[in-house]
Structure formats: C-alpha cells, structure tokens
Motif scaffolding. Structure first.
Motif: not given
Length: 84
Positions: A50-73
């Motif tokens: 409870d109250g750590l919703g910002y970790l969910l946002v960070i996790g989603i951003m990290l996942l999206a960034t990782d997938v984009i970098i992997a696709a480019v490489v």
C-alpha cells in the motif's frame, strides 16, 4: 574464447582488428532476463504494498525500456547477415 578478425584494405594495409566474444549473446540474454525479472518484482511489490504504486510505474517503465533496447539491438544484428 575470442576470435580475431582482421580486415585488409585494397592497398594491403590492415584496416582494423575486431574482437568478438563468443559468449556475448549469452551475456546479453542473461542481462535482458535479469532486467525483466527486476521489472516484474518491482511491479508486484508496487501492486501489493500500500502506498508504493510508484514502484509499479518504475517496473513498467523498466520493462518497456528493456524491450525497446532489445528490439533495436536484435534488429541491427538481423540486418548484418548477407542475403543468400
């Protein structure tokens, strides 16, 4: 184990030596999977705690960034193969 490739110019001079690590692809995949795992863990903690919703946002951003970098490489690697 590393292999060394040497390119030779038309005039006979050496262009450059390139070292390739035979385990580079494995290391990249391990790094990719570890970052995905970290993103999932952060997302689960962000949803569960409870109250750590910002970790969910960070996790989603990290996942999206990782997938984009992997696709480019991976798309760059696919272009270098000669057409047969």
């Amino acid at each position: 184990m590393q292999s060394v490739e040497t390119a030779v110019r038309r005039d006979g001079s050496l262009l450059e030596e390139t070292r390739r690590d035979s385990k580079g692809g494995v290391r990249a995949m391990v790094l990719f999977l570890l970052v995905v795992l970290a993103a999932v863990v952060l997302g689960i903690i962000g949803v569960a705690a409870d109250g750590l919703g910002y970790l969910l946002v960070i996790g989603i951003m990290l996942l999206a960034t990782d997938v984009i970098i992997a696709a480019v490489v991976w798309s760059r690697r696919a272009r270098r193969r000669p057409v047969r």
